[in-house]
Design an enzyme around this catalytic site. Structure first.
Site, PDB file in Angstrom:
ATOM      1  N   TYR A 124      41.337  35.914  43.801  1.00  0.00           N
ATOM      2  CA  TYR A 124      42.000  37.015  44.514  1.00  0.00           C
ATOM      3  C   TYR A 124      43.054  37.682  43.632  1.00  0.00           C
ATOM      4  O   TYR A 124      43.105  38.904  43.515  1.00  0.00           O
ATOM      5  CB  TYR A 124      42.639  36.475  45.792  1.00  0.00           C
ATOM      6  CG  TYR A 124      43.396  37.501  46.605  1.00  0.00           C
ATOM      7  CD1 TYR A 124      42.730  38.335  47.498  1.00  0.00           C
ATOM      8  CD2 TYR A 124      44.784  37.624  46.478  1.00  0.00           C
ATOM      9  CE1 TYR A 124      43.430  39.273  48.254  1.00  0.00           C
ATOM     10  CE2 TYR A 124      45.480  38.559  47.233  1.00  0.00           C
ATOM     11  CZ  TYR A 124      44.807  39.376  48.113  1.00  0.00           C
ATOM     12  OH  TYR A 124      45.506  40.306  48.853  1.00  0.00           O
ATOM     13  N   LYS A 128      43.347  41.610  41.888  1.00  0.00           N
ATOM     14  CA  LYS A 128      44.531  42.452  42.051  1.00  0.00           C
ATOM     15  C   LYS A 128      45.155  42.805  40.695  1.00  0.00           C
ATOM     16  O   LYS A 128      45.614  43.920  40.472  1.00  0.00           O
ATOM     17  CB  LYS A 128      45.563  41.755  42.936  1.00  0.00           C
ATOM     18  CG  LYS A 128      45.105  41.532  44.379  1.00  0.00           C
ATOM     19  CD  LYS A 128      44.857  42.838  45.094  1.00  0.00           C
ATOM     20  CE  LYS A 128      44.573  42.611  46.572  1.00  0.00           C
ATOM     21  NZ  LYS A 128      44.329  43.877  47.305  1.00  0.00           N
TER      22      LYS A 128
END
Length: 277
Positions: A124, A128
């Site tokens: 994750y 980002k």
């Protein structure tokens, strides 16, 4: 009163929905446009909704505005696969930022994550971080990167992991002091408010990163005819407890990296060619 216009993508999520309401109720804005795949439940005379498939979004779908707020984000579980997750959290924001640049929108404000880092061991955070890297590489006129910790608030959907994390962080809240303040959970409505304050009063530099503890202390300045300084917006004394910190993010665009004066020293943007060395 200013005559500002804003565009919001990701307006049906936890932070995005709060942001739209706050923008519509802010006297600085006379026009708020939402670009979404489904119609939000909130209505307001200032609000215009454009239903759009982000896979087919084009330049004419985005009109000029002073700010484009990007609150797009999902989870792998909700997206159904890593491929679909990257489409929502990476491909769409980057494509929209590119269109915003072509349209001459001067300020792109995007939510990423506290641990964003393209070299992170966590998938994750890598996505980002990759988004942040490529947005910097785009050379936007002004880019504000919003890095909140765990977002709390009333969601339309139940997320077990976030509920457990919220309770744990609530229990640990008194223990998260000093440099650990940025790990405290933060209300999505506060993040939305901070984004508007950053748009109206933040520094006029090409790239700025805002950590979660900064967002948590961000408040509107009191009405005054004097020039509003950045110190009014953030209580730096409490954040850094007297520590002298260079709060400007310095971008070396030749190498696409953040210098040592960056707010979050754990994140490093490097030119992809350097990774091969």
């Amino acid at each position: 009163m200013s005559m500002r216009a804003a565009i919001v993508v990701g307006a049906t999520g936890l932070t995005g929905s709060s942001l739209v309401e706050q923008l519509c109720n802010n006297n600085e804005y006379v026009s708020v446009t939402v670009i979404a795949r489904r119609k939000p439940t909130f209505t307001h005379p200032k609000l215009e909704v454009k239903i759009c498939d982000f896979d087919q979004i084009e330049e004419q779908d985005i009109e000029f505005a002073h700010e484009l707020y990007c609150c797009l984000g999902t989870t792998i579980k909700k997206a159904g696969s890593r491929e679909m997750f990257e489409k929502v959290d990476f491909e769409y924001p980057l494509a929209i930022a590119s269109l915003a640049k072509k349209r001459g929108i001067p300020h792109f404000i995007v939510i990423t994550a506290m641990g964003a880092n393209e070299n992170s061991p966590f998938y994750y955070n890598r996505v980002k971080g990759k988004l942040e890297h490529d947005l910097v590489e785009l050379g936007l006129q002004r880019l504000s990167i919003i890095r909140p910790s765990l977002l709390v608030g009333d969601r339309d959907e139940f997320r077990l992991g976030e509920k457990v994390g919220e309770k744990l962080l609530k229990f640990a809240h008194p223990l998260l002091i000093g440099p650990f303040k940025r790990s405290r959970a933060i209300d999505a409505s506060q993040v939305a408010k901070a984004m508007i304050i950053i748009a109206l009063y933040g520094k006029q530099q090409s790239v700025t990163i805002y950590s979660s503890d900064e967002l948590a202390t961000c408040e509107y300045p009191e009405a005054s005819e004097d020039t509003i300084s950045r110190e009014v917006l953030f209580n730096w004394d409490k954040l850094h407890e007297g520590e002298k910190v260079n709060r400007d993010v310095v971008i070396n665009r030749d190498k696409y990296k953040l210098e040592e004066t960056v707010i979050d020293k754990e994140v490093h943007f490097r030119h992809r060619d350097q990774e091969k060395k």
